[in-house]
Design an enzyme around this catalytic site. Structure first.
Site, PDB file in Angstrom:
ATOM      1  N   ASN A  76       0.842  -1.213   0.000  1.00  0.00           N
ATOM      2  CA  ASN A  76       0.000   0.000   0.000  1.00  0.00           C
ATOM      3  C   ASN A  76       0.873   1.258   0.000  1.00  0.00           C
ATOM      4  N   ILE A  91       6.466  -8.893   6.437  1.00  0.00           N
ATOM      5  CA  ILE A  91       6.887  -9.257   7.805  1.00  0.00           C
ATOM      6  C   ILE A  91       6.435 -10.661   8.198  1.00  0.00           C
ATOM      7  N   GLY A 142       0.616  -2.947   8.359  1.00  0.00           N
ATOM      8  CA  GLY A 142      -0.694  -3.566   8.496  1.00  0.00           C
ATOM      9  C   GLY A 142      -1.624  -3.060   7.418  1.00  0.00           C
ATOM     10  N   LEU A 143      -2.723  -3.781   7.246  1.00  0.00           N
ATOM     11  CA  LEU A 143      -3.774  -3.321   6.324  1.00  0.00           C
ATOM     12  C   LEU A 143      -4.750  -2.487   7.146  1.00  0.00           C
ATOM     13  N   LYS A 144      -5.321  -1.422   6.542  1.00  0.00           N
ATOM     14  CA  LYS A 144      -6.076  -0.471   7.378  1.00  0.00           C
ATOM     15  C   LYS A 144      -7.414  -0.025   6.816  1.00  0.00           C
ATOM     16  N   ASN A 186      -2.809 -10.911   7.778  1.00  0.00           N
ATOM     17  CA  ASN A 186      -1.752  -9.904   7.610  1.00  0.00           C
ATOM     18  C   ASN A 186      -1.440  -9.190   8.929  1.00  0.00           C
ATOM     19  N   SER A 218      -5.233   2.142  17.613  1.00  0.00           N
ATOM     20  CA  SER A 218      -6.213   3.081  17.082  1.00  0.00           C
ATOM     21  C   SER A 218      -7.306   3.346  18.103  1.00  0.00           C
ATOM     22  N   TYR A 256     -10.975  -5.036  10.899  1.00  0.00           N
ATOM     23  CA  TYR A 256      -9.787  -4.198  11.093  1.00  0.00           C
ATOM     24  C   TYR A 256      -9.671  -3.794  12.560  1.00  0.00           C
ATOM     25  N   LYS A 299      -6.707  -4.702  15.786  1.00  0.00           N
ATOM     26  CA  LYS A 299      -6.014  -3.809  16.728  1.00  0.00           C
ATOM     27  C   LYS A 299      -6.303  -4.240  18.167  1.00  0.00           C
ATOM     28  N   ASN A 343     -11.620   7.774   3.764  1.00  0.00           N
ATOM     29  CA  ASN A 343     -11.527   8.762   4.845  1.00  0.00           C
ATOM     30  C   ASN A 343     -11.841  10.164   4.352  1.00  0.00           C
ATOM     31  N   ARG A 398     -23.178   6.341   7.639  1.00  0.00           N
ATOM     32  CA  ARG A 398     -22.366   5.200   7.185  1.00  0.00           C
ATOM     33  C   ARG A 398     -22.421   4.128   8.277  1.00  0.00           C
TER      34      ARG A 398
HETATM   35  P1  NAD Z   1      -0.337   2.827   5.277  1.00  0.00           P
HETATM   36  O1  NAD Z   1      -1.124   1.801   4.530  1.00  0.00           O
HETATM   37  O2  NAD Z   1       0.040   4.078   4.571  1.00  0.00           O
HETATM   38  O3  NAD Z   1       1.006   2.153   5.858  1.00  0.00           O
HETATM   39  C1  NAD Z   1       1.085   0.796   6.215  1.00  0.00           C
HETATM   40  C2  NAD Z   1       2.293   0.205   5.489  1.00  0.00           C
HETATM   41  O4  NAD Z   1       2.445  -1.171   5.859  1.00  0.00           O
HETATM   42  C3  NAD Z   1       2.163   0.244   3.966  1.00  0.00           C
HETATM   43  O5  NAD Z   1       3.305   0.872   3.423  1.00  0.00           O
HETATM   44  C4  NAD Z   1       2.091  -1.226   3.558  1.00  0.00           C
HETATM   45  O6  NAD Z   1       2.681  -1.447   2.284  1.00  0.00           O
HETATM   46  C5  NAD Z   1       2.813  -1.906   4.690  1.00  0.00           C
HETATM   47  N1  NAD Z   1       2.430  -3.311   4.949  1.00  0.00           N
HETATM   48  C6  NAD Z   1       1.188  -3.814   5.103  1.00  0.00           C
HETATM   49  N2  NAD Z   1       1.249  -5.131   5.363  1.00  0.00           N
HETATM   50  C7  NAD Z   1       2.570  -5.473   5.374  1.00  0.00           C
HETATM   51  C8  NAD Z   1       3.270  -6.678   5.579  1.00  0.00           C
HETATM   52  N3  NAD Z   1       2.640  -7.837   5.819  1.00  0.00           N
HETATM   53  N4  NAD Z   1       4.626  -6.658   5.533  1.00  0.00           N
HETATM   54  C9  NAD Z   1       5.296  -5.505   5.277  1.00  0.00           C
HETATM   55  N5  NAD Z   1       4.680  -4.334   5.067  1.00  0.00           N
HETATM   56  C10 NAD Z   1       3.328  -4.313   5.115  1.00  0.00           C
HETATM   57  O7  NAD Z   1      -1.156   3.156   6.616  1.00  0.00           O
HETATM   58  P2  NAD Z   1      -0.946   4.293   7.706  1.00  0.00           P
HETATM   59  O8  NAD Z   1      -2.138   5.179   7.679  1.00  0.00           O
HETATM   60  O9  NAD Z   1       0.396   4.864   7.610  1.00  0.00           O
HETATM   61  O10 NAD Z   1      -1.071   3.413   9.030  1.00  0.00           O
HETATM   62  C11 NAD Z   1       0.071   2.908   9.721  1.00  0.00           C
HETATM   63  C12 NAD Z   1      -0.428   2.119  10.926  1.00  0.00           C
HETATM   64  O11 NAD Z   1      -1.228   2.969  11.752  1.00  0.00           O
HETATM   65  C13 NAD Z   1      -1.314   0.927  10.552  1.00  0.00           C
HETATM   66  O12 NAD Z   1      -1.031  -0.131  11.441  1.00  0.00           O
HETATM   67  C14 NAD Z   1      -2.703   1.467  10.797  1.00  0.00           C
HETATM   68  O13 NAD Z   1      -3.616   0.442  11.088  1.00  0.00           O
HETATM   69  C15 NAD Z   1      -2.487   2.374  12.001  1.00  0.00           C
HETATM   70  N6  NAD Z   1      -3.515   3.430  12.136  1.00  0.00           N
HETATM   71  C16 NAD Z   1      -3.783   4.251  11.083  1.00  0.00           C
HETATM   72  C17 NAD Z   1      -4.787   5.224  11.228  1.00  0.00           C
HETATM   73  C18 NAD Z   1      -5.149   6.119  10.068  1.00  0.00           C
HETATM   74  O14 NAD Z   1      -6.233   6.725  10.103  1.00  0.00           O
HETATM   75  N7  NAD Z   1      -4.299   6.285   9.064  1.00  0.00           N
HETATM   76  C19 NAD Z   1      -5.495   5.360  12.432  1.00  0.00           C
HETATM   77  C20 NAD Z   1      -5.164   4.511  13.491  1.00  0.00           C
HETATM   78  C21 NAD Z   1      -4.169   3.537  13.333  1.00  0.00           C
HETATM   79  N1  UFG Z   2     -17.110  11.099   6.437  1.00  0.00           N
HETATM   80  C1  UFG Z   2     -17.999  11.661   5.539  1.00  0.00           C
HETATM   81  N2  UFG Z   2     -17.787  11.450   4.211  1.00  0.00           N
HETATM   82  C2  UFG Z   2     -16.729  10.720   3.744  1.00  0.00           C
HETATM   83  C3  UFG Z   2     -15.812  10.164   4.663  1.00  0.00           C
HETATM   84  C4  UFG Z   2     -16.039  10.365   6.016  1.00  0.00           C
HETATM   85  O1  UFG Z   2     -18.973  12.309   5.927  1.00  0.00           O
HETATM   86  O2  UFG Z   2     -16.596  10.562   2.514  1.00  0.00           O
HETATM   87  C5  UFG Z   2     -17.301  11.351   7.881  1.00  0.00           C
HETATM   88  C6  UFG Z   2     -17.511  10.097   8.700  1.00  0.00           C
HETATM   89  O3  UFG Z   2     -18.887   9.744   8.712  1.00  0.00           O
HETATM   90  C7  UFG Z   2     -16.968  10.533  10.062  1.00  0.00           C
HETATM   91  C8  UFG Z   2     -15.845  11.493   9.719  1.00  0.00           C
HETATM   92  O4  UFG Z   2     -16.118  11.937   8.376  1.00  0.00           O
HETATM   93  O5  UFG Z   2     -17.950  11.229  10.783  1.00  0.00           O
HETATM   94  C9  UFG Z   2     -14.462  10.867   9.752  1.00  0.00           C
HETATM   95  O6  UFG Z   2     -14.458   9.693   8.939  1.00  0.00           O
HETATM   96  P1  UFG Z   2     -13.110   8.955   8.499  1.00  0.00           P
HETATM   97  O7  UFG Z   2     -13.501   7.825   7.597  1.00  0.00           O
HETATM   98  O8  UFG Z   2     -12.139   9.948   7.963  1.00  0.00           O
HETATM   99  O9  UFG Z   2     -12.499   8.431   9.870  1.00  0.00           O
HETATM  100  P2  UFG Z   2     -13.106   7.442  10.981  1.00  0.00           P
HETATM  101  O10 UFG Z   2     -13.228   8.218  12.249  1.00  0.00           O
HETATM  102  O11 UFG Z   2     -14.308   6.750  10.484  1.00  0.00           O
HETATM  103  O12 UFG Z   2     -11.962   6.332  11.115  1.00  0.00           O
HETATM  104  C10 UFG Z   2     -10.549   6.653  11.069  1.00  0.00           C
HETATM  105  C11 UFG Z   2      -9.814   5.464  10.430  1.00  0.00           C
HETATM  106  C12 UFG Z   2      -9.897   4.276  11.358  1.00  0.00           C
HETATM  107  C13 UFG Z   2      -9.340   4.648  12.700  1.00  0.00           C
HETATM  108  C14 UFG Z   2     -10.072   5.848  13.267  1.00  0.00           C
HETATM  109  C15 UFG Z   2      -9.371   6.273  14.523  1.00  0.00           C
HETATM  110  O13 UFG Z   2     -10.391   5.123   9.174  1.00  0.00           O
HETATM  111  O14 UFG Z   2      -9.108   3.237  10.838  1.00  0.00           O
HETATM  112  O15 UFG Z   2     -10.050   6.925  12.339  1.00  0.00           O
HETATM  113  O16 UFG Z   2     -10.149   7.138  15.247  1.00  0.00           O
HETATM  114  F1  UFG Z   2      -9.502   3.623  13.540  1.00  0.00           F
END
Ligand code: NAD
Ligand code: UFG
Length: 332
Positions: A34, A58, A81-83, A98, A123, A148, A152, A198, A291
């Site tokens: 990703n 990993i 991780g996948l997110k 994963n 998260s 997902y 966590k 998002n 949603r």
């Molecule tokens: P991201 O997808 O940009 O980064 C995750 C990276 O992990 C990617 O580069 C992907 O290629 C790599 N990856 C996935 N599976 C792998 C594997 N098996 N081996 C090696 N590499 C692998 O996501 P991000 O937003 O940077 O999130 C990073 C971490 O933070 C994740 O664990 C995610 O769940 C957590 N997190 C993200 C958010 C958010 O809103 N972005 C919120 C809370 C927690």
């Molecule tokens: N929203 C919209 N339209 C969109 C997308 C989002 O109205 O197209 C709203 C949602 O309903 C929510 C707010 O915008 O009220 C934020 O939504 P996001 O999808 O940006 O974020 P979430 O809070 O749903 O979740 C995110 C990550 C999760 C993480 C969490 C941590 O996607 O993985 O934040 O608080 F766990």
């Protein structure tokens, strides 16, 4: 040296910049499922420092161990991780394999190479529908609404059990709220695949004309304007939180958990208005049904991170809207 898994991802890339700026040397791994290898060059352009990197999944413990055997790893920050929440509902096996399989494989390798310090990307999703607001770390974990979130939830429990059995290990669990924004240079940021799930990536794609309008998921929540409220945090602030978490590790914290959020909740309409004002661009939107799985409100009490880690978020919602748009423009 610090091992960063998921090194080329959104949050890890910003964290590497802050770690390198603070003087740490970095070993990164990612399977690029990703993210893009170009990110490494962009990080190097920002900091002027090199990253030792290996393209490895990993879950491939042998390859991971072989690569890491060249280095002395003092601490691992585990982002890989996948997110994608929606995708996790349709592909639960892939997500559990994963995220949980990857973490188990990593833990075995860390044990073999003698690395006793770990920081994990968790998260706010683990709170489910939060029992109270603002959310402190003592808030009970809740029922997650998707696989997902459960990964966590389960990984946190695995780490608690591992630390309990190995008291010489230090494990810091960081519960992120809603990371948005990008590095002010515009060289690294969030690059979602396909239609963004998002809010902020969707808004920036509407702003550049890639999408016609934003769909606002519900205006009948019990919030000041009826739209969902979240604790948006600038990814650079979040990245700096990891540098501060190293302080807890240095003090042999055992197991500790911190919220990384600003403590302020903003509604979807607040974000739209701030983005429009800050960037002078109109964001057309339409209110549609809620949603599934969304909660009304979610914002942190970040007092523990302040008192224990000395960490406080600095950037405003205006900064986040400006930097998100700056990065999107740079990618056009
Ligand atoms: P991201 O997808 O940009 O980064 C995750 C990276 O992990 C990617 O580069 C992907 O290629 C790599 N990856 C996935 N599976 C792998 C594997 N098996 N081996 C090696 N590499 C692998 O996501 P991000 O937003 O940077 O999130 C990073 C971490 O933070 C994740 O664990 C995610 O769940 C957590 N997190 C993200 C958010 C958010 O809103 N972005 C919120 C809370 C927690
Ligand atoms: N929203 C919209 N339209 C969109 C997308 C989002 O109205 O197209 C709203 C949602 O309903 C929510 C707010 O915008 O009220 C934020 O939504 P996001 O999808 O940006 O974020 P979430 O809070 O749903 O979740 C995110 C990550 C999760 C993480 C969490 C941590 O996607 O993985 O934040 O608080 F766990």
């Amino acid at each position: 040296m610090i091992l960063v898994t998921g090194a080329t991802g959104f949050i890890a890339s910003h964290t590497i910049v802050e770690l390198q700026n603070a003087g740490y040397d970095i070993v990164g791994v990612d399977n690029l499922c990703n993210s893009d290898i170009e990110t490494l060059k962009n990080i190097e352009k920002i900091t002027g420092k090199k990253i030792e990197f290996c393209n490895v999944d990993i879950r491939d413990g042998n390859k991971l161990k072989e690569f890491l055997s060249k280095y002395k790893i003092d601490c691992c920050i585990h982002f890989a991780g996948l997110k994608a929440v929606g995708e996790s509902v349709s592909k639960p096996v892939e997500y559990y394999d994963n995220n949980i399989g990857g973490t188990i494989s990593l833990l075995k390798v860390l044990r073999e190479i003698g690395c006793k310090n770990l920081i994990f990307s968790s998260s706010a999703t683990v709170y489910g529908t939060p029992a109270f607001m603002p959310i402190t770390e003592d808030c009970p974990k809740g029922i997650c609404t998707n696989p997902y979130g459960w990964t966590k939830h389960m990984i946190e429990q695995i780490l608690i059990d591992v630390q309990n059995a190995n008291k010489d290990m230090n494990i810091v669990i960081l519960r992120y709220f809603n990371p948005i924004g990008a590095h002010p240079s515009g060289m690294i940021g969030e690059k979602p695949n396909g239609i963004p799930n998002n809010l902020m990536p969707y808004i920036t794609q509407v702003a550049c004309g890639k999408r016609e309008k934003l769909f606002v998921y519900g205006d009948d929540y019990d919030t000041p304007d009826g739209t969902g409220v979240r604790d948006y945090i600038h990814v650079v602030d979040l990245a700096r939180g990891h540098v501060c978490a190293m302080r807890a590790i240095d003090k042999n914290c055992g197991l500790d958990i911190f919220n990384l959020g600003t403590g302020h909740g903003y509604s979807v309409l607040d974000v739209i208005k701030t983005f429009e004002h800050e960037n002078n661009i109109k964001i057309p939107y339409e209110i549609v049904a809620r949603r599934p799985g969304d909660i009304a409100m979610c914002y942190a009490d970040p007092a523990k991170a302040k008192s224990v880690l000395g960490w406080v978020a600095q950037y405003s919602l205006q900064d986040m809207c400006r930097d998100s748009w700056n990065y999107q423009k740079n990618m056009l």
